[in-house]
Design an enzyme around this catalytic site. Sequence first.
Site, PDB file in Angstrom:
ATOM      1  N   LYS A 122      -3.574 -18.591   1.206  1.00 44.43           N
ATOM      2  CA  LYS A 122      -2.846 -17.316   1.210  1.00 44.43           C
ATOM      3  C   LYS A 122      -1.653 -17.491   2.140  1.00 44.43           C
ATOM      4  O   LYS A 122      -1.687 -18.327   3.042  1.00 44.43           O
ATOM      5  CB  LYS A 122      -3.760 -16.198   1.739  1.00 44.43           C
ATOM      6  CG  LYS A 122      -3.307 -14.809   1.376  1.00 44.43           C
ATOM      7  CD  LYS A 122      -3.783 -14.390  -0.004  1.00 44.43           C
ATOM      8  CE  LYS A 122      -3.182 -13.061  -0.413  1.00 44.43           C
ATOM      9  NZ  LYS A 122      -3.761 -12.541  -1.668  1.00 44.43           N
ATOM     10  N   ASP A 162       1.389 -10.885  -4.138  1.00 40.28           N
ATOM     11  CA  ASP A 162       0.409  -9.987  -3.509  1.00 40.28           C
ATOM     12  C   ASP A 162       1.244  -8.778  -3.075  1.00 40.28           C
ATOM     13  O   ASP A 162       2.322  -8.538  -3.655  1.00 40.28           O
ATOM     14  CB  ASP A 162      -0.276 -10.686  -2.310  1.00 40.28           C
ATOM     15  CG  ASP A 162      -1.454  -9.886  -1.760  1.00 40.28           C
ATOM     16  OD1 ASP A 162      -2.521  -9.886  -2.384  1.00 40.28           O
ATOM     17  OD2 ASP A 162      -1.313  -9.235  -0.699  1.00 40.28           O
TER      18      ASP A 162
HETATM   19  P1  NDP Z   1       1.867  -3.891  -4.415  1.00 44.36           P
HETATM   20  O1  NDP Z   1       2.813  -4.276  -3.336  1.00 44.36           O
HETATM   21  O2  NDP Z   1       2.302  -3.953  -5.821  1.00 44.36           O
HETATM   22  O3  NDP Z   1       1.303  -2.424  -4.146  1.00 44.36           O
HETATM   23  C1  NDP Z   1       0.644  -2.117  -2.957  1.00 44.36           C
HETATM   24  C2  NDP Z   1       0.376  -0.625  -2.929  1.00 44.36           C
HETATM   25  O4  NDP Z   1      -0.458  -0.313  -1.815  1.00 44.36           O
HETATM   26  C3  NDP Z   1       1.631   0.198  -2.758  1.00 44.36           C
HETATM   27  O5  NDP Z   1       1.455   1.437  -3.370  1.00 44.36           O
HETATM   28  C4  NDP Z   1       1.709   0.349  -1.229  1.00 44.36           C
HETATM   29  O6  NDP Z   1       2.427   1.487  -0.809  1.00 44.36           O
HETATM   30  C5  NDP Z   1       0.258   0.496  -0.875  1.00 44.36           C
HETATM   31  N1  NDP Z   1       0.038  -0.016   0.484  1.00 44.36           N
HETATM   32  C6  NDP Z   1       0.284  -1.278   0.924  1.00 44.36           C
HETATM   33  N2  NDP Z   1       0.004  -1.385   2.214  1.00 44.36           N
HETATM   34  C7  NDP Z   1      -0.406  -0.177   2.597  1.00 44.36           C
HETATM   35  C8  NDP Z   1      -0.847   0.350   3.835  1.00 44.36           C
HETATM   36  N3  NDP Z   1      -0.909  -0.420   4.936  1.00 44.36           N
HETATM   37  N4  NDP Z   1      -1.216   1.651   3.864  1.00 44.36           N
HETATM   38  C9  NDP Z   1      -1.162   2.412   2.736  1.00 44.36           C
HETATM   39  N5  NDP Z   1      -0.734   1.976   1.545  1.00 44.36           N
HETATM   40  C10 NDP Z   1      -0.386   0.696   1.489  1.00 44.36           C
HETATM   41  O7  NDP Z   1       0.574  -4.816  -4.174  1.00 44.36           O
HETATM   42  P2  NDP Z   1      -0.604  -5.152  -5.183  1.00 44.36           P
HETATM   43  O8  NDP Z   1      -0.865  -4.003  -6.075  1.00 44.36           O
HETATM   44  O9  NDP Z   1      -0.339  -6.484  -5.744  1.00 44.36           O
HETATM   45  O10 NDP Z   1      -1.832  -5.333  -4.167  1.00 44.36           O
HETATM   46  C11 NDP Z   1      -2.717  -4.261  -3.818  1.00 44.36           C
HETATM   47  C12 NDP Z   1      -4.018  -4.825  -3.281  1.00 44.36           C
HETATM   48  O11 NDP Z   1      -4.626  -5.651  -4.288  1.00 44.36           O
HETATM   49  C13 NDP Z   1      -3.904  -5.724  -2.055  1.00 44.36           C
HETATM   50  O12 NDP Z   1      -5.053  -5.569  -1.254  1.00 44.36           O
HETATM   51  C14 NDP Z   1      -3.897  -7.134  -2.655  1.00 44.36           C
HETATM   52  O13 NDP Z   1      -4.319  -8.114  -1.726  1.00 44.36           O
HETATM   53  C15 NDP Z   1      -4.910  -6.945  -3.768  1.00 44.36           C
HETATM   54  N6  NDP Z   1      -4.848  -7.931  -4.830  1.00 44.36           N
HETATM   55  C16 NDP Z   1      -3.711  -8.114  -5.562  1.00 44.36           C
HETATM   56  C17 NDP Z   1      -3.678  -9.037  -6.572  1.00 44.36           C
HETATM   57  C18 NDP Z   1      -2.494  -9.204  -7.472  1.00 44.36           C
HETATM   58  O14 NDP Z   1      -2.627  -9.922  -8.476  1.00 44.36           O
HETATM   59  N7  NDP Z   1      -1.367  -8.577  -7.208  1.00 44.36           N
HETATM   60  C19 NDP Z   1      -4.844  -9.916  -6.860  1.00 44.36           C
HETATM   61  C20 NDP Z   1      -6.026  -9.574  -6.102  1.00 44.36           C
HETATM   62  C21 NDP Z   1      -5.994  -8.639  -5.113  1.00 44.36           C
HETATM   63  P3  NDP Z   1       3.967   1.305  -0.335  1.00 44.36           P
HETATM   64  O15 NDP Z   1       4.738   1.112  -1.582  1.00 44.36           O
HETATM   65  O16 NDP Z   1       4.272   2.574   0.380  1.00 44.36           O
HETATM   66  O17 NDP Z   1       3.984   0.114   0.569  1.00 44.36           O
END
Ligand code: NDP
Length: 449
Positions: A122, A162
């Site tokens: 990662k 991510d």
């Molecule tokens: P994105 O950046 O596309 O979206 C993240 C979302 O979560 C946004 O809405 C963001 O809000 C919100 N968010 C992020 N950090 C925080 C925080 N500290 N507090 C509140 N809201 C938060 O990321 P992904 O959708 O790709 O990832 C989401 C989760 O899924 C993560 O935990 C990631 O590790 C996990 N994941 C992702 C994979 C992938 O293929 N993308 C694979 C496996 C797991 P804002 O826009 O305001 O920051």
Amino acid sequence: MSDILDVVKNRDPQENEFHQAVSEVMESVKPVLEQNPIYRQSKIPQRLVEAERIIIFRVPWMDDQGEIQVNRGFRVEMNSALGPYKGGLRFHPSVNLGILKFLAFEQVFKNALTTLPMGGGKGGSDFDPKGKSDNEVMRFCHGFMSELFRHIGPDTDVPAGDIGVGAREIGYLFGMYKKLRNEFTGVLTGKGLNWGGSLIRPEATGYGSVYFAAEMIATRDDDLKGKTCLVSGAGNVAQFTTEKLIELGAKVVTLSDSSGYIYDESGIDPKKLEFVKMLKNVRRGRIKEYADKYSEAVHTPVDPALDHNPLWDHKAACAFPSATQNEINAKDAQNLVNNGVVLVSEGANMPTEPDGVDIFLQEKLLYGPGKAANAGGVSVSGLEMTQNSMRLGWTREEVDNRLKMIMKSIHQTSLEAAEQYGTPGNYVNGANIAGFVKVVDAMLDQGLV
Ligand code: NDP
């Protein structure tokens, strides 16, 4: 297993998320260690918690005002027993070594569960893409890759996206890698469709989390049709979780971002979801605009002083946390139970705090931990690597069918391992044990390296 946890805590006392991830896995695999003394004799726990390699580097870049900015870049190459290091890059101001070590550690076992030949890693940076222009993001990504390119490669380490790293960032990162190496290879996954990407990769994590949920609920002779669902986040995972849930006839009533959440009692329909995609992926706006546009929805801002997250305090049958780590505490978990939730499928990595997990397990919820439930993303990344090696692309149906089969197999494997070690229905133990055994057996086969 407090001995190994003590070692980890003493060595890196400030890495709380890493301690949390290690503690959970080591607790689950206690019976495996007891039944297989060779693992302890070979110091498997000690070897697993130490990354094979960690790279930390400076990323200087120039903003649109001509000011020099400096961020920190990381890549944690955790374990390569099963294949090249594989895992996403996260760009978020909260990123630090402890968070990336927790994510890399989880990734090792998750990747083992997929049945594809991938090790775990990662990386990322404390760079915040929010509020930056496209040009600033490009300059940062180019700067980041101008160091990372020495350490990765299609047979060495294959990063993906991510939080904060989506199609735009992968494009800029790939462009710089290709220029520096003078090679067009599958060194990153999540690439654009017309330059080596795979169909279904953007959808894979969200779709996979719903496929996993469908498998879990089928064990109780039920399905997702007509179920009210709470989804957090509004990014990649949340969007495609919502899309698949709508397709299967469920009703999604919430989405969130870091400034708050929306509750739409009438349900998010495909047209509203299209609006969310435009808002988040193209205009890069805030989720509040959903409630400005659709008067039936209510926006509630985040109140950091609250001891719970009101998003998890609505009547529903299923919850899909899809934003970030530790977004469900014990109070939230209890609220979910009190409101009738029977299923939790984690799209995000480690979104539930340990006390919350205990409540889900005590209450016998169908609880799919991220390591199993969100493995669809890395699985299709693995399929993207396969397609790149073969220099051909599969159809949407072919990739989607493979994704479904993989999620089914992860579900089955986790159930069987849980049963075998005396905790039937406990997907946390099942996923941890099944992933662990596969990785450590490969480590033993390969000797002391
Ligand atoms: P994105 O950046 O596309 O979206 C993240 C979302 O979560 C946004 O809405 C963001 O809000 C919100 N968010 C992020 N950090 C925080 C925080 N500290 N507090 C509140 N809201 C938060 O990321 P992904 O959708 O790709 O990832 C989401 C989760 O899924 C993560 O935990 C990631 O590790 C996990 N994941 C992702 C994979 C992938 O293929 N993308 C694979 C496996 C797991 P804002 O826009 O305001 O920051």
